[in-house]
Design a protein around this motif. Structure first.
Motif, PDB file in Angstrom:
ATOM      1  N   TYR A  38     -12.602   1.117   1.845  1.00 21.71           N
ATOM      2  CA  TYR A  38     -11.730   0.453   2.813  1.00 21.71           C
ATOM      3  C   TYR A  38     -10.438   1.244   2.987  1.00 21.71           C
ATOM      4  O   TYR A  38      -9.747   1.545   2.018  1.00 21.71           O
ATOM      5  N   ILE A  39     -10.139   1.590   4.232  1.00 19.98           N
ATOM      6  CA  ILE A  39      -8.908   2.327   4.554  1.00 19.98           C
ATOM      7  C   ILE A  39      -7.920   1.367   5.206  1.00 19.98           C
ATOM      8  O   ILE A  39      -8.203   0.802   6.257  1.00 19.98           O
ATOM      9  N   ASN A  40      -6.761   1.169   4.583  1.00 16.25           N
ATOM     10  CA  ASN A  40      -5.712   0.323   5.172  1.00 16.25           C
ATOM     11  C   ASN A  40      -4.737   1.221   5.939  1.00 16.25           C
ATOM     12  O   ASN A  40      -3.807   1.789   5.370  1.00 16.25           O
ATOM     13  N   TRP A  41      -4.979   1.337   7.235  1.00 21.79           N
ATOM     14  CA  TRP A  41      -4.206   2.294   8.054  1.00 21.79           C
ATOM     15  C   TRP A  41      -2.730   1.939   8.090  1.00 21.79           C
ATOM     16  O   TRP A  41      -1.874   2.821   8.100  1.00 21.79           O
ATOM     17  N   ALA A  42      -2.431   0.633   8.126  1.00 19.28           N
ATOM     18  CA  ALA A  42      -1.032   0.221   8.237  1.00 19.28           C
ATOM     19  C   ALA A  42      -0.291   0.448   6.922  1.00 19.28           C
ATOM     20  O   ALA A  42       0.926   0.589   6.905  1.00 19.28           O
ATOM     21  N   ALA A  43      -1.010   0.465   5.815  1.00 21.48           N
ATOM     22  CA  ALA A  43      -0.374   0.693   4.517  1.00 21.48           C
ATOM     23  C   ALA A  43      -0.506   2.163   4.147  1.00 21.48           C
ATOM     24  O   ALA A  43      -1.183   2.531   3.176  1.00 21.48           O
TER      25      ALA A  43
END
Lengths: 255, 255
Positions: free
Chosen positions: A196-201
């Motif tokens: 899972y890639i959290n783009w905003a973080a």
């Protein structure tokens, strides 16, 4: 793999450390004494092979005092891929000297490095207050991992390093933190397309180590290609989502 | 504008608060005693009109005990735009009761609200350790601000609220924090096209209050439109940059 994690888990489980005097119990700093504790245990197993990341670089540069500057120091490690993970920036490396060595930095890739027979085992410790439910922690920048995979393929370096995560689950009992359980996972045993890639973080890959699937059976080369394919797909999807969510709904207000 | 900030700056400057016992001096929590201090000063100016954000909601819902549930409570404030800024989520609002009031939440939009003659002045306090150089702090989500601007235009609400920021510059002297200086700025006096959006840091707008340009001379309606235009342009640019930086360099590795 160098470290015996089954053994390490047994050694760490049920041990206690003093609660840090400052900081909230949710912050990164709380579990830090456990990180030092794990380091000490691994160093018992491999006294001359175990380093903090900054220690490894200080050690390497100290042993080669005539090699000066970023470019020359880049060549001291014979693995460009491992070096990409370990080295500090150009400016900091240029300025390094015996009198001005590196200090520990919170965003270093690894907490611990074990080097044995030219194999590099990077270990990152994740501590977790299990009396609270919390979002999965930041593991590594998805972009940095993509660059790493590209270097692995470019340099055909698939077997000389690994990246492992060690989770310590603790609870507060009076003024002590007690390790209730511990878990180990290897990044390259996880199916890369499920990360899972959290783009905003800050584009961080996030997971709890204890939840990381470990069923990937392909080669390390296949892992790198699968991850790059996943990263590119996710980046495209994120860019499309940005247009859908942040551009289209507001266009009607703009002349 | 209700609060006299020139006066407030004079009252706050050179005041001291005790250093918090826990936490590092860089963290958000360090300046918190100053936040309470500013709140107390404003409350002296406007005793019955000054609230913490959660207090305002608790006060509003308590005075209307027969109005139950998110939808009904949404209608208690006659400004849908202000309500968008102030209210908590549906689930939390549904669960609110006299026995289960809101508590302070770190990501509330404002630290302080002053309500006077149906005008809402939202004030966010930013505390800053000026003995360290630091990145500009998170101000507000760029997306939330875009949604706010759309609501302002949809509801033609341009004159019933404002959003102000108050910066406290402090230094540590022995065991006390001393306020060396203080600064005030109004979000809507800044030229919206110059606002910096940090997409990787949860899309936060970031600035130091003392550096915020205050030269915007247009109407509030023009501000909302200019900001939306800026936000949409920046979102498109970020989406394009993502393709350039995260997709194109890695495509050659993918079959």
């Amino acid at each position: 793999m160098i470290v015996n994690y089954t053994d390490l888990i047994q050694k760490i489980k049920k041990t206690t450390v003093l609660k840090p005097l400052s900081g909230t119990l949710s912050g990164h700093a709380t579990g830090e004494p456990f990180d030092k504790h794990v380091y000490a245990e691994i160093k018992k197993q491999f006294p001359v092979n175990t380093f903090r990341q900054y220690e490894y670089l200080n050690d390497l540069y100290s042993k080669n005092p005539d090699v000066i500057g970023f470019d020359a120091r880049q060549k001291l490690v014979d693995s460009p891929t491992v070096l990409f993970l370990l080295s500090r920036g150009k400016n900091a490396t240029d300025k390094w000297s015996l009198e001005n060595p590196f200090e520990e930095k919170q965003n270093d890739t690894a907490d611990i490095i074990v080097v044995y027979n030219d194999f590099y085992e990077l270990i990152d410790i994740k501590t977790r207050n299990i009396s609270k439910s919390a979002q999965p922690p930041n593991i590594i920048s998805a972009y940095k991992l993509a660059q790493l995979c590209a270097r692995m393929i470019d340099n055909k370096e698939f077997d000389n390093f690994t990246v492992n995560y060690f989770e310590i689950d603790w609870v507060l009992v009076k003024d002590k933190l007690v390790c209730e359980d511990a878990h180990y996972a290897c990044l390259f045993n996880a199916n890369p397309v499920d990360l899972y890639i959290n783009w905003a973080a800050a584009m961080q890959i996030q997971f709890h180590v204890c939840d990381l699937d470990q069923s990937f059976k392909g080669t390390r080369e296949q892992w790198a290609k699968d991850y790059l394919s996943h990263f590119v797909n996710q980046a495209k999807k994120r860019a499309d989502n940005m247009i859908e969510k942040f551009v289209k709904p507001f266009e009607k207000y703009i002349k």
